[in-house]
Design a protein around this motif. Structure first.
Motif, PDB file in Angstrom:
ATOM      1  N   GLN A 226       0.821  -1.213   0.000  1.00 19.14           N
ATOM      2  CA  GLN A 226       0.000   0.000   0.000  1.00 19.14           C
ATOM      3  C   GLN A 226       0.851   1.258   0.000  1.00 19.14           C
ATOM      4  OE1 GLN A 226      -3.525   0.664   1.901  1.00 19.14           O
ATOM      5  NE2 GLN A 226      -4.098  -1.458   2.235  1.00 19.14           N
ATOM      6  N   PHE A 227       2.082   1.158   0.502  1.00 19.16           N
ATOM      7  CA  PHE A 227       2.893   2.360   0.697  1.00 19.16           C
ATOM      8  C   PHE A 227       3.846   2.642  -0.452  1.00 19.16           C
ATOM      9  CE2 PHE A 227       1.686   0.756   4.825  1.00 19.16           C
ATOM     10  CZ  PHE A 227       1.123   1.879   5.374  1.00 19.16           C
ATOM     11  N   THR A 228       4.193   1.597  -1.207  1.00 23.17           N
ATOM     12  CA  THR A 228       5.195   1.775  -2.244  1.00 23.17           C
ATOM     13  C   THR A 228       4.650   2.622  -3.386  1.00 23.17           C
ATOM     14  OG1 THR A 228       4.455  -0.228  -3.349  1.00 23.17           O
ATOM     15  CG2 THR A 228       6.232  -0.441  -1.766  1.00 23.17           C
ATOM     16  N   THR A 229       5.558   3.248  -4.091  1.00 25.97           N
ATOM     17  CA  THR A 229       5.210   3.901  -5.356  1.00 25.97           C
ATOM     18  C   THR A 229       6.071   3.234  -6.411  1.00 25.97           C
ATOM     19  OG1 THR A 229       6.768   5.575  -4.653  1.00 25.97           O
ATOM     20  CG2 THR A 229       4.448   6.153  -4.568  1.00 25.97           C
TER      21      THR A 229
ATOM     22  N   ARG B 169      -3.724   4.366  -8.957  1.00 31.83           N
ATOM     23  CA  ARG B 169      -3.452   4.910  -7.617  1.00 31.83           C
ATOM     24  C   ARG B 169      -3.197   6.409  -7.688  1.00 31.83           C
ATOM     25  NH1 ARG B 169       0.879   0.594  -5.299  1.00 31.83           N
ATOM     26  NH2 ARG B 169       0.862   1.926  -3.462  1.00 31.83           N
TER      27      ARG B 169
ATOM     28  N   LEU C 215      -5.602   9.402  -6.041  1.00 24.77           N
ATOM     29  CA  LEU C 215      -5.094  10.387  -5.080  1.00 24.77           C
ATOM     30  C   LEU C 215      -5.222  11.801  -5.630  1.00 24.77           C
ATOM     31  CD1 LEU C 215      -1.974   8.591  -3.544  1.00 24.77           C
ATOM     32  CD2 LEU C 215      -4.356   8.545  -2.819  1.00 24.77           C
TER      33      LEU C 215
ATOM     34  N   TYR D 235      -8.683   2.987  -0.120  1.00 22.26           N
ATOM     35  CA  TYR D 235      -7.302   3.393  -0.415  1.00 22.26           C
ATOM     36  C   TYR D 235      -7.189   4.909  -0.502  1.00 22.26           C
ATOM     37  CZ  TYR D 235      -2.844   3.860  -2.789  1.00 22.26           C
ATOM     38  OH  TYR D 235      -1.566   4.237  -3.106  1.00 22.26           O
TER      39      TYR D 235
ATOM     40  N   GLN E 199      -9.220   7.165   0.786  1.00 22.35           N
ATOM     41  CA  GLN E 199      -9.437   7.781   2.099  1.00 22.35           C
ATOM     42  C   GLN E 199      -8.176   7.751   2.937  1.00 22.35           C
ATOM     43  OE1 GLN E 199     -12.749   5.599   3.574  1.00 22.35           O
ATOM     44  NE2 GLN E 199     -14.259   7.043   2.797  1.00 22.35           N
ATOM     45  N   ARG E 200      -7.466   6.629   2.859  1.00 20.75           N
ATOM     46  CA  ARG E 200      -6.309   6.421   3.722  1.00 20.75           C
ATOM     47  C   ARG E 200      -5.150   7.332   3.366  1.00 20.75           C
ATOM     48  NH1 ARG E 200      -6.215   0.248   3.682  1.00 20.75           N
ATOM     49  NH2 ARG E 200      -8.079   0.451   4.961  1.00 20.75           N
ATOM     50  N   PHE E 201      -5.062   7.724   2.107  1.00 21.08           N
ATOM     51  CA  PHE E 201      -3.857   8.421   1.648  1.00 21.08           C
ATOM     52  C   PHE E 201      -4.084   9.843   1.158  1.00 21.08           C
ATOM     53  CE2 PHE E 201      -2.477   3.947   1.210  1.00 21.08           C
ATOM     54  CZ  PHE E 201      -1.348   4.024   1.998  1.00 21.08           C
ATOM     55  N   THR E 202      -5.323  10.307   1.165  1.00 19.07           N
ATOM     56  CA  THR E 202      -5.549  11.609   0.553  1.00 19.07           C
ATOM     57  C   THR E 202      -5.212  12.767   1.470  1.00 19.07           C
ATOM     58  OG1 THR E 202      -7.255  10.659  -0.814  1.00 19.07           O
ATOM     59  CG2 THR E 202      -7.175  13.038  -0.697  1.00 19.07           C
ATOM     60  N   SER E 203      -5.620  12.682   2.706  1.00 19.12           N
ATOM     61  CA  SER E 203      -5.451  13.813   3.609  1.00 19.12           C
ATOM     62  C   SER E 203      -5.631  13.323   5.029  1.00 19.12           C
ATOM     63  CB  SER E 203      -6.499  14.875   3.300  1.00 19.12           C
ATOM     64  OG  SER E 203      -6.554  15.822   4.334  1.00 19.12           O
ATOM     65  N   THR E 204      -5.080  14.070   5.980  1.00 19.31           N
ATOM     66  CA  THR E 204      -5.283  13.700   7.376  1.00 19.31           C
ATOM     67  C   THR E 204      -6.666  14.092   7.862  1.00 19.31           C
ATOM     68  OG1 THR E 204      -4.477  15.797   8.215  1.00 19.31           O
ATOM     69  CG2 THR E 204      -2.837  14.078   7.873  1.00 19.31           C
TER      70      THR E 204
ATOM     71  N   ALA F  76     -14.031  16.533   4.747  1.00 19.21           N
ATOM     72  CA  ALA F  76     -13.020  15.768   4.016  1.00 19.21           C
ATOM     73  C   ALA F  76     -13.458  15.595   2.562  1.00 19.21           C
ATOM     74  CB  ALA F  76     -12.825  14.426   4.646  1.00 19.21           C
TER      75      ALA F  76
END
Lengths: 337, 337
Positions: free
Chosen positions: B198-201, B268, B272, B307, B309-314, B337
């Motif tokens: 999930q974290f890799t680019t 991905r 985003l 995915y 939701q998890r990475f777009t913004s705090t 949000a």
């Protein structure tokens, strides 16, 4: 001018409340967004963290110089006893001149102790949310939040939530792209599903009212039985309207919502004990898988299956492979999840 | 006898690689499962962590006494240059007599440098997984894993994954219930969805073959175009079988899997950037929402919506409320949000 962040620390401070945010800010620096970090304590010098690891080189509030953002870390004793006058005074001195004031975990008790959160929304560790609300009735505690911002104050949930909070500060200062890159480096999510409610094990508040007590006990004893308003009112020998008033006064919610919460807690326990989703739906009183799923999504932001996976074991069918310990030597068989 | 954990540390060590695991073990102690922690460095004394915060009171390998579990922390320089002989010698000395040997993040480079991971599966920070595999071809690097166990060796992904790894150690020593209670205290999940992928680019490896290069460029330029095997073979003026052989040799996968990976990466990014799921499905070449969802679940263990939701913004619509900064003073409006 580099943004300066002052961490308020003390003997017994939770190390991860400090090191998590510090690592986020360090990574921001590697991306070209440097922050100056300064550790501030009542007397300066060394403080002893939760793990026994010392934090040396702390300075007093007077010696800290300019501080743009203050971050008050948490520690076990903050929720358990009144906050030290010295810690309060130190925090007040730096918070007064900062443009942004944050707390991690039980650090909210320090800000609340200074009256800074009066009339504001705030977060703290799920275990201590009730205590914060009782001790500081003017603070609007949000028990499910991972972090909450209100004006120049930002407060976070327990321990690792300090990382989430600091990512939010960096996002404000340098945008979501910077925060995302840091989250990827640290291998944490930028935003977590379900908030803090996923972690709590909420025990229904004990009712002091003699009338509600037996009713509550009977719901807790058998959450799957019929507990609609008319039958509960009959059991308590009061009118439905009066029962609703009693629930509001004692538990701050309606009878239906309270019963749903009890069933949800029961369902969470059954799921973690390994029961199937269908069995859990039936034995917790939700009836169908679909209803259980809807309640989970509404309260926890996730499905029953995902919830179980997340909390059952560290061993996963993908992404982790394990063998028995102690098992020196060669590669061993995998234990499936 | 209390289980003794030795942390191997050094100048530039990532603080969170040490403090995360240390906090897990501290919480275990509060639950009645105490661990002794000892910090071990080549020369003893003080080391400087990534954030500038010093770690004092470290001892040498000779002075560390009995060590049951060794945990080698990571640091930026471990993946960037050959590992110091002193750090290798220190680690070898404590690893030899330990029943369990763990590494966090780039700490895997130290274990691999000693040959301890030869023939074994191992994890490291996603950014450095390729480097570890190239530098140590006998190590079977699992780029998507959060942590991997093989015999008495346990290795974890980057930085915060050290917390996950240590929860797994506690689970082995004291059961899943203990690990779950600690995870709740720290407000972290016991098991994360989707692993490290999930974290890799992931950037597709640049092909050195002159024949593949223009083909790869055309797929990267327009992932949504028709890129099935026959049309790619025609474009490259080779047989489908030969193209498949070239892909295997250059990229270690089939043409179809490689195209799917490129489309996933593109999807991905589009997600985003704020595109709708339907638009992303079309523009990434997956066509339907359902296909996109299936590919996300297979590769990332999550849905496109989750995915994003998890990475777009705090900032979340629930669990977090925010106002603009700097905004001293009163409560301010929420940004949804």
């Amino acid at each position: 001018m580099t943004h300066r962040v002052g961490f308020v620390v003390f003997d017994g401070v939770t190390l991860l409340d400090v090191s998590g945010p510090a690592e986020v800010l360090h990574q921001a620096g590697r991306l070209g967004h440097p922050y100056d970090l300064v550790m501030i304590s009542a007397c300066g010098g060394e403080v002893r963290t939760s793990t026994g690891m010392p934090l040396s080189g702390t300075v007093t509030a007077a010696g800290a110089g300019r501080v743009d953002t203050v971050l008050v870390a948490g520690g076990d004793r903050l929720a358990e006893q009144p906050v030290d006058a010295e810690l309060l005074a130190t925090t007040r001195a730096v918070a007064e001149r900062a443009t942004r004031v944050a707390s991690v975990c039980t650090g909210a008790f320090v800000l609340a102790g200074l009256g800074l959160l009066d009339g504001r929304r705030a977060a703290t560790h799920w275990r201590h949310a009730g205590t914060l609300a009782r001790r500081h009735p003017r603070v609007r505690v949000e028990p499910d939040a991972i972090h909450v911002r209100d004006g120049r104050f930002v407060t976070s949930a327990g321990i690792s939530a300090g990382i989430d909070l600091t990512l939010a500060l960096v996002e404000d200062d340098h945008g979501a792209g910077a925060a995302r890159r840091i989250a990827r480096e640290l291998v944490v999510f930028l935003r977590r599903p379900g908030g803090q409610s996923q972690f709590t094990t909420p025990a229904p508040a004990p009712a002091r009212d003699g009338l509600l007590r037996p009713l509550i006990d009977s719901v807790l004893a058998d959450p799957a039985a019929d507990h609609d308003l008319p039958s509960m009112a009959r059991a308590a020998a009061v009118s439905p309207r009066h029962l609703t008033r009693l629930f509001h006064a004692e538990l701050g919610t309606t009878p239906a919502r309270w019963v749903e919460r009890v069933r949800l807690d029961h369902a969470r326990r059954l799921l973690l004990d390994g029961h199937s989703v269908t069995s859990v739906a039936r034995h917790s009183g939700f009836g169908s898988d679909e209803t259980l799923r809807r309640v989970f999504l509404r309260h926890l932001g996730t499905t029953p299956t995902a919830y179980r996976q997340r909390f059952t074991s560290t061993s996963a069918s993908t992404g982790t492979a394990r063998g028995p310990f102690p098992g020196a030597g060669d590669a061993v068989g995998h234990r499936g999840a």
